[in-house]
Design an enzyme around this catalytic site. Structure first.
Site, mmCIF file in Angstrom:
data_model
loop_
_atom_site.group_PDB
_atom_site.id
_atom_site.type_symbol
_atom_site.label_atom_id
_atom_site.label_comp_id
_atom_site.label_asym_id
_atom_site.label_seq_id
_atom_site.Cartn_x
_atom_site.Cartn_y
_atom_site.Cartn_z
ATOM 1 C CG ASP A 1 -1.158 1.826 -4.011
ATOM 2 O OD1 ASP A 1 -0.937 2.247 -2.920
ATOM 3 O OD2 ASP A 1 -2.082 2.104 -4.760
ATOM 4 C CB CYS B 1 -6.415 4.621 8.899
ATOM 5 S SG CYS B 1 -6.757 3.938 7.067
ATOM 6 C CG PHE C 1 -1.806 -1.260 1.333
ATOM 7 C CD1 PHE C 1 -3.143 -1.528 0.521
ATOM 8 C CD2 PHE C 1 -1.279 -2.213 2.378
ATOM 9 C CE1 PHE C 1 -3.584 -2.670 0.740
ATOM 10 C CE2 PHE C 1 -2.151 -3.356 2.344
ATOM 11 C CZ PHE C 1 -3.121 -3.428 1.601
ATOM 12 C CG ASN D 1 -5.653 -7.765 -4.250
ATOM 13 O OD1 ASN D 1 -5.163 -7.979 -3.147
ATOM 14 N ND2 ASN D 1 -7.141 -7.387 -4.262
HETATM 15 N N1 SAH Z 1 1.649 4.250 2.849
HETATM 16 C C1 SAH Z 1 1.159 5.450 1.999
HETATM 17 C C2 SAH Z 1 -0.143 5.694 2.129
HETATM 18 C C3 SAH Z 1 -1.288 4.335 1.765
HETATM 19 S S1 SAH Z 1 -2.744 4.699 1.669
HETATM 20 C C4 SAH Z 1 1.742 6.729 2.226
HETATM 21 O O1 SAH Z 1 2.709 6.522 3.315
HETATM 22 O O2 SAH Z 1 1.391 7.626 1.853
HETATM 23 C C5 SAH Z 1 -3.582 3.082 1.066
HETATM 24 C C6 SAH Z 1 -3.159 2.763 -0.486
HETATM 25 O O3 SAH Z 1 -3.797 1.582 -0.602
HETATM 26 C C7 SAH Z 1 -3.550 3.622 -1.681
HETATM 27 O O4 SAH Z 1 -2.491 4.092 -2.275
HETATM 28 C C8 SAH Z 1 -4.393 2.796 -2.541
HETATM 29 O O5 SAH Z 1 -4.328 2.812 -3.702
HETATM 30 C C9 SAH Z 1 -3.936 1.428 -1.883
HETATM 31 N N2 SAH Z 1 -4.723 0.267 -2.234
HETATM 32 C C10 SAH Z 1 -6.118 0.163 -1.913
HETATM 33 N N3 SAH Z 1 -6.446 -1.281 -1.846
HETATM 34 C C11 SAH Z 1 -5.614 -2.026 -2.465
HETATM 35 C C12 SAH Z 1 -5.259 -3.083 -2.461
HETATM 36 N N4 SAH Z 1 -6.139 -4.054 -2.568
HETATM 37 N N5 SAH Z 1 -4.238 -3.632 -2.902
HETATM 38 C C13 SAH Z 1 -3.168 -2.847 -3.026
HETATM 39 N N6 SAH Z 1 -3.131 -1.421 -2.893
HETATM 40 C C14 SAH Z 1 -4.368 -0.903 -2.365
#
Ligand code: SAH
Length: 404
Positions: free
Chosen positions: A258, A348, A236, A287
């Protein structure tokens, strides 16, 4: 006589304890004809004045309190005027000033809604620009005044509204976004966080553009003794917040995962913007659950795994399912760590408190057959303050674990 919400007998306790929400179930009746967003008084069943709030009949949270009866000094029954909003904004700005971010941090939260006494209003600062989110009818109705006040008090170059959030629907509001005052920002605005450079897209990025709430946690994990020379799985990753801090301390290969291709493109740009060439890093769109299973099935191991998923629990009904999601994710991540490795894991979801989250990670560790020690509890930064009388304002929690 202004409109009033009369509470049921015995339902005044949360208001006396300065919790800012009045739920429909606590209300006996509404006197007068307040329109959505109008000011109302909150009173006990026998007519004693308790607080001033703004009203919305379309939301389960029927009223959000702005001022309470001052119990000791006087019984201040004057309804909030523009002076009230100016005072609250000034106080919020003053708090951020006292946090002394300095010139190496130019992006932070200026107004954190209920926790700053301004229910429904979020304002983030990105360099010379402000991004506001108006989450409720009460704020929507006062938007023009709030924009004026923000322009006057924070002297930005431009103000962008990012009210494209689904929570507005529960308030009977459409989603909306755009430049609402002054100049439009560049597509990629550069900001600094602890001296690290980041490009942020204020109109198209997630939330208001960047996950400002992780600043302190990025700095904690980005200490050289944790990250230098280590292989990192940044799950993520978004626009590379954690990756940039890790790269700054010469981390080993960083794999960023991501779902969003745009976010990963910006992550790669952010690494380059800070002046590093890192051909060893990977940016994988996909994913997270599938990627983690792939690494598990293929015997990959990492020194550091970061799990910073989006909110899994949006309401109380989601808590069970979300807990399973967090457990799966942590279970998979724990199995990918070398002995002595680090797991930085976050939630979160406001509905999942730190105690419950700790239990989830605990049960993931038991099932994964790994010993884990919490080295540090992680929270949202101080520009996202938590109001003691409003525990709902504590939403981001995490653990930094050493895993054996
Ligand atoms: N760690 C990051 C913030 C993450 S926010 C930072 O420090 O800026 C959560 C992220 O998860 C988003 O970018 C979103 O695109 C991604 N996301 C949501 N569902 C997901 C999934 N199933 N697999 C991979 N990424 C995902």
């Amino acid at each position: 006589m202004s409109a009033a919400i009369i509470l049921k007998r015995g339902r005044e306790k949360p208001v006396l304890n300065r919790h800012p929400w009045v739920f429909s179930g606590a209300i006996d009746r509404v006197d007068g004809r307040p329109q959505p967003g109008d000011l109302v008084q909150i009173a006990t069943h026998d007519g004693r004045f308790l607080a001033h709030a703004y009203f919305n009949p379309h939301s389960q949270i029927r009223a959000r309190i702005l001022t309470w009866r001052v119990r000791i000094l006087s019984w201040d029954e004057t309804p909030p005027t523009k002076t009230f909003w100016r005072g609250k904004l000034t106080r919020a700005l003053k708090l951020r000033h006292s946090l002394s971010f300095g010139s190496d941090t130019t992006a932070y939260r200026l107004v954190n809604a209920e926790a700053d006494g301004l229910p429904g209003l979020i304002v983030d600062k990105y360099g010379d620009f402000l991004v506001m989110q108006c989450l409720t009818m009460g704020i929507e109705k006062r938007k023009a005044m709030l924009i004026d006040l923000l322009a006057e008090l924070a002297t930005p170059r431009g103000i962008i509204e990012r009210s494209d959030v689904s929570a507005r629907r529960q308030e009977g509001l459409e989603e909306t976004k755009g430049v609402v005052w002054g100049d439009a920002p560049p597509d990629e605005l550069e900001v600094l966080e602890n001296g690290r450079r980041f490009l942020v897209n204020l109109l198209a990025g997630h939330k208001t553009g960047f996950y400002l709430d992780q600043r302190e946690n990025r700095a904690i994990l980005g200490q050289s003794h944790f990250i230098s020379g280590k292989s990192v799985l940044n799950v993520f990753a978004y626009t590379g917040g954690f990756a940039v801090y890790a790269a700054a301390q010469t981390a080993g290969p960083i794999i960023n995962i991501d779902a969003s291709a745009e976010a990963l493109t910006l992550a790669e740009k952010n690494i380059a913007l800070n002046g590093w060439e890192r051909p060893q890093d990977e940016y994988i769109q996909g994913n997270a659950f599938e990627a983690l299973r792939y690494y598990r099935d293929n015997g990959h191991q990492f020194d550091v795994v970061i799990l910073d998923p989006p909110k899994f629990a949006h309401s109380r009904r989601d808590v069970k399912k979300a807990s399973r999601g967090y457990k799966d994710l942590n279970w998979l991540a724990l199995r990918l760590l070398r002995p002595g490795g680090l797991l930085a894991t976050f939630s979160c979801s406001g509905r999942i408190d730190a105690d419950l989250f700790q239990k989830i990670v605990f049960s993931a560790a038991v099932d994964a057959g790994r010993d884990a020690q919490i080295l540090q509890h992680l929270w949202q930064g101080p520009d996202h303050p938590i109001l003691l009388t409003f525990p709902e304002s504590a939403y981001l929690k995490g653990f930094l674990c050493r895993v054996w």
